[in-house]
Write an enzyme that holds these catalytic residues in place. Sequence first.
Site, PDB file in Angstrom:
ATOM      1  N   ASP A   1      -8.718  -4.105  -5.952  1.00 15.52           N
ATOM      2  CA  ASP A   1      -8.378  -3.431  -5.004  1.00 15.52           C
ATOM      3  C   ASP A   1      -9.166  -2.010  -4.533  1.00 15.52           C
ATOM      4  OD1 ASP A   1      -6.701  -1.950  -3.165  1.00 15.52           O
ATOM      5  OD2 ASP A   1      -5.243  -3.297  -3.645  1.00 15.52           O
TER       6      ASP A   1
ATOM      7  N   HIS B   1      -7.624  -5.574  -0.730  1.00 16.80           N
ATOM      8  CA  HIS B   1      -6.626  -4.650  -0.625  1.00 16.80           C
ATOM      9  C   HIS B   1      -5.316  -5.281  -0.557  1.00 16.80           C
ATOM     10  CE1 HIS B   1      -4.070  -1.129  -0.674  1.00 16.80           C
ATOM     11  NE2 HIS B   1      -4.142  -0.916   0.622  1.00 16.80           N
TER      12      HIS B   1
ATOM     13  N   SER C   1       0.976  -1.172  -0.052  1.00 10.79           N
ATOM     14  CA  SER C   1      -0.187   0.116   0.057  1.00 10.79           C
ATOM     15  C   SER C   1       0.899   1.344   0.109  1.00 10.79           C
ATOM     16  CB  SER C   1      -0.895  -0.049   1.252  1.00 10.79           C
ATOM     17  OG  SER C   1      -1.804   0.776   1.018  1.00 10.79           O
TER      18      SER C   1
END
Length: 519
Positions: A460, A488, A230
Amino acid sequence: MATRLRTAVAATLTGTVLLVSGCTGQAPDGGAEEPSESLGALGDITEQELDWDACESGPSDAECATYEVPLDYDEPGGDRIEIAVKRMAATGDDVIGSLLVNPGGPGGSGYDYVDHASFIVSDQVRERFDLVGFDPRGVGRSTPITCLSAAELDDFIGEGAESVDGDGDMAELTEAGVADMEEDSRGFVEACRTNAPDLMLNVGTVNVARDMDVLRALLGDEKLTYLGASYGTHIGAHYAERFPDRVRALVLDGAVDPTLDQLDLSVAQATGFETALRAFVEDCLAREGCPLGESGDTVEDGVAALDAFLASTAEEPLSNAVDDREIGRARTELGVLAALYSESWWERVRQGLDDAVNDGDGTVLLQLGDELYSRGDTQEYENSTAALIAVNCSDSPSPREVGAYAEAAEEAGEESPIFGPSLAWGALPCAFWPEEAVYDGGPLDAPGAPPIMVVGTTRDSATPYAWAEALAGELESGFLVTRDGDGHTGYRMGDACVDRMVDAYLLDLEVPGDGMACA
């Protein structure tokens, strides 16, 4: 609602410029690549020793240490700050070196992330690498940035649009509503100026990358092996840009597009959340007792039911069995938002919605929102929200006119009517962030770096797949591995094909074909 980019694994487990010279890999005239900056320029910083000792928390076989870095790398002999680091030793004897990890955020704790080693990487990777996590500057156990008090943060995060619009819809705020948003955002930045005047100028990701290079050297690794998820992909991209010749292997999973400013990121993120929301609603409607409808209803019906329910909470807040906070639309939205980070949270969000819709009880949704924003107990937050906003606003220039955020909120509302406007307005503090603290060093293409793996997931929620495509294309040596799925990030998310590719790359530097999909 500031943009939070946290790996799904971290979210599940935690049920939680910078006056930079020569930041880019190219000379200002577009000429030859500049070499990595010399560690020798940092003086005794690189002569430290990591004094490993037992950790205050985490597994009994973990060991912890701290090291110092310059507050401002332009003044390496000036003030210093502290970085906290945790290590889990490799389980085998044939050790390659250290694998540094970061779970995202900004504001996520790499120090705590290491506690969950078996979830982060495979057993094969654990055998060959010491797993090392650190709290980036400004975060947690490292020298933290603190702006608002806990009570002030409750107001800043939880009040949202309740006081400015009858149904809490932030797509088209009244003039008074915009003024309130501006006042709150200016107040946050001024609190940072008061409580962290120097640190707020030096928390951007380019400095985190430099701190990570100091750690690499102190660990005794000639080159860096890194797994960033991320927002952690942004750290890795900055590292590759600044130190391309010190890269061994970088896995950038759930990528952030470094070409977008914070407002653009928020608008683009709305598309990912809308996709994830529809997946959650579809799953809910297929289950008996779904609080958003019943079998035979369409996804559009379910989303409309959720929207109507959220609007009702702005006028009639939900009950709260935890404390005296009012659970209006903003806090209810945050609870639902938790579902969009990982399928593993869907059951809790369904339960929270069931309690809220049928009994008027918002306690579960409140707790889910608290976990997203690291409100660890009923009295205090971790400092992750301050770090989140400070880093986001430091990492790229953002519009300075409030009207740009109103336009973005309207645009984001077209992509994601429920969450889009809040995401856009959540970037407003960046309009008032000190300009001298904002990185504007150009593209992150990392010329000269060895192959860099970018992992993208097609649906995502927090980091849309297009961002992974963009980062893999921008990095000169980037290559894309695609996971076809929901949730995610991609590694350790149940796709054996992706896991095999990541493991082979980390262990043996194997590079699959560009655009390789696992489906």
